[in-house]
Write an enzyme that holds these catalytic residues in place. Structure first.
Site, mmCIF file in Angstrom:
data_model
loop_
_atom_site.group_PDB
_atom_site.id
_atom_site.type_symbol
_atom_site.label_atom_id
_atom_site.label_comp_id
_atom_site.label_asym_id
_atom_site.label_seq_id
_atom_site.Cartn_x
_atom_site.Cartn_y
_atom_site.Cartn_z
ATOM 1 N N ALA A 44 0.848 -1.189 0.000
ATOM 2 C CA ALA A 44 0.000 0.000 0.000
ATOM 3 C C ALA A 44 0.883 1.238 0.000
ATOM 4 O O ALA A 44 1.315 1.711 1.063
ATOM 5 C CB ALA A 44 -0.929 -0.014 1.215
ATOM 6 N N GLY A 81 -7.599 -9.673 -36.701
ATOM 7 C CA GLY A 81 -8.802 -9.021 -37.210
ATOM 8 C C GLY A 81 -9.943 -9.094 -36.208
ATOM 9 O O GLY A 81 -9.744 -8.945 -34.992
ATOM 10 N N GLU A 118 4.280 0.971 -11.804
ATOM 11 C CA GLU A 118 5.725 1.010 -11.555
ATOM 12 C C GLU A 118 6.377 2.258 -12.170
ATOM 13 O O GLU A 118 7.529 2.234 -12.583
ATOM 14 C CB GLU A 118 6.422 -0.253 -12.084
ATOM 15 C CG GLU A 118 6.052 -1.522 -11.374
ATOM 16 C CD GLU A 118 6.521 -1.566 -9.924
ATOM 17 O OE1 GLU A 118 7.281 -0.673 -9.516
ATOM 18 O OE2 GLU A 118 6.102 -2.496 -9.217
ATOM 19 N N THR A 173 4.872 5.653 -14.619
ATOM 20 C CA THR A 173 4.368 5.789 -15.987
ATOM 21 C C THR A 173 5.510 5.980 -16.986
ATOM 22 O O THR A 173 6.653 6.276 -16.607
ATOM 23 C CB THR A 173 3.431 7.003 -16.088
ATOM 24 O OG1 THR A 173 4.202 8.191 -15.801
ATOM 25 C CG2 THR A 173 2.267 6.894 -15.112
#
Length: 413
Positions: free
Chosen positions: A133, A355, A379, A381
């Site tokens: 966290a 496709g 991790e 940008t």
């Protein structure tokens, strides 16, 4: 046969032991991970406990844990090599590797050998997996500005505040929470005053006095990612990871490895998409012949393969530098940036080759594409990596320094 199938012992960085580890991980992915991913990802299902147990039995959570604590005692190179192979099946499983391997515990408890031994022995066997966290609703890349607080209350610490993007929070054995325990001493030392705590808890639950809800995502399925609210969560003083107020250094010490790991995951996704595109191009027939006969398709595949191999060789070089003890923060940012960028490009091109079929959940390419998009965000940008690279080459710009000083004065005046 994909291009890196040809890599054998003696090819640069690949020793016989590394080839054996890579091939074993590739086989595990093909037999265990990919079938589960193909079934569960379209359903937004979760990684089964049985798979986690198999990973633990094979030692994958102890790759970088020293042998004296029951781990394999290997390096970042092997760790990233396994992550690449696992990502070819399901990136979420490759990300599970970080829940073990003693990412923070190995250095965070250097001051307490007994505590270090206790944690790492559990980590190595997969009996102590962690969530992390760090980010918050208003704090992403600038972790020095976190608002979550912890204060001392006798022999305990009490944590209050919100956290965001905490993956595996419910199923982990602990959540490593970063919180500010004292104000920073000055504008240029905003990283000081942040501490980390190992908040232990039962699997399947959140910690006491912690509440949360899963964040809806467009990919990275297999587990839940939480928004958390700590409302007086109490932990003993022994839960402090490292020195009080210096958790930033614990986090920073693992950034190079973390960025190499994200590069590995990116490369695995790109390789999987390339493999699927090659197979599809050989099977799909139009105008009386396989589409692999058309130059447009052949040139796409040639370009895709070149990008994947370039990223892989850059990753090998960075991992080798890390394991050799050489600083490579610039190169680590480069490989994270380059690999994540080409991963989105290659998976997108693979979808184009398939496709309409590629736009369905009947094929794994759309999964690789969705997950590859995330690698440009977490991790650090792509833009953060560009900033790090340019700062290291050119020095920090005057405008950047003014922004930091202004933010500090307004936040702490």
């Amino acid at each position: 046969m994909s291009q890196n199938e040809y890599a054998t012992a003696g090819d640069g960085y690949l020793t016989e032991d590394r080839v054996m580890i890579r091939d074993s991980a590739r086989e595990f992915c093909a037999n265990e991970i990919r079938p589960l991913a193909d079934k569960l990802d379209p359903e937004k299902g979760e990684i089964p406990d049985a798979l986690i147990e198999k990973m633990a039995e094979l030692g994958y959570f102890g790759i970088m844990v020293p042998e004296e604590y029951g781990g394999l005692g290997l390096g970042v190179f092997e760790y990233c090599m396994v992550a690449e192979e696992f990502s070819r099946g399901w990136m979420s499983v490759a990300s599970l590797l970080t829940r073990g391997n003693g990412i923070f515990f190995n250095k965070g408890f250097n001051h307490d050998p007994a505590r270090k031994k206790e944690y790492l022995e559990r980590v190595a066997t997969g009996r102590f997996l962690s969530a992390f966290a760090l980010s918050e609703p208003n704090t992403g890349s600038d972790l020095s500005s976190i608002a979550c607080r912890a204060h001392r209350d006798g022999d305990d610490w009490v944590i209050n505040g919100a956290k965001y993007w905490c993956t595996f929070a419910d199923r982990a054995d602990s959540i490593v929470v970063f919180a500010r325990t004292s104000p920073p001493p000055s504008a240029d030392k905003r990283h000081l005053g942040i501490s980390a705590f190992v908040v232990e808890k039962p699997r399947g639950e959140l910690p006491a006095e912690c509440f949360g809800a899963p964040i809806p995502k467009i990919g990275y399925f297999g587990w839940k990612t939480y928004e958390l609210s700590f409302q007086g969560t109490r932990v003993p003083h022994s839960a402090l990871l490292g020195e009080e107020g210096k958790a930033f250094y614990i986090m920073a010490s693992g950034l190079e490895s973390a960025r190499a790991h994200t590069a590995a995951r990116s490369i695995g996704l790109a390789q999987a998409a390339l493999d699927d595109a090659i197979a599809y191009a050989g099977e799909r027939r139009q105008f009386g012949q396989p589409i692999a006969e058309f130059q447009a398709i052949r040139f796409k595949i040639a370009t895709m393969a070149t990008k994947v191999e370039a990223a892989r060789q850059m990753m090998y070089d960075v991992c080798n530098k890390i394991d050799s003890g050489r600083r490579c923060d610039t190169e680590a940012s480069m490989v994270k940036y380059f690999a994540s960028e080409i991963s989105e490009e290659v998976t997108s091109e693979a979808m184009q080759i398939l496709g309409g079929a590629g736009y369905t959940t009947l094929h794994a390419v759309e999964r690789h594409w969705r997950d590859a998009r995330l690698t440009k965000i977490f991790e650090g940008t792509s833009e953060i990596q560009q900033r790090i690279i340019s700062d290291n080459l050119l020095g920090r710009s005057q405008s950047d320094r003014r922004i930091v000083e202004d933010a500090y004065s307004r936040k702490f005046e």
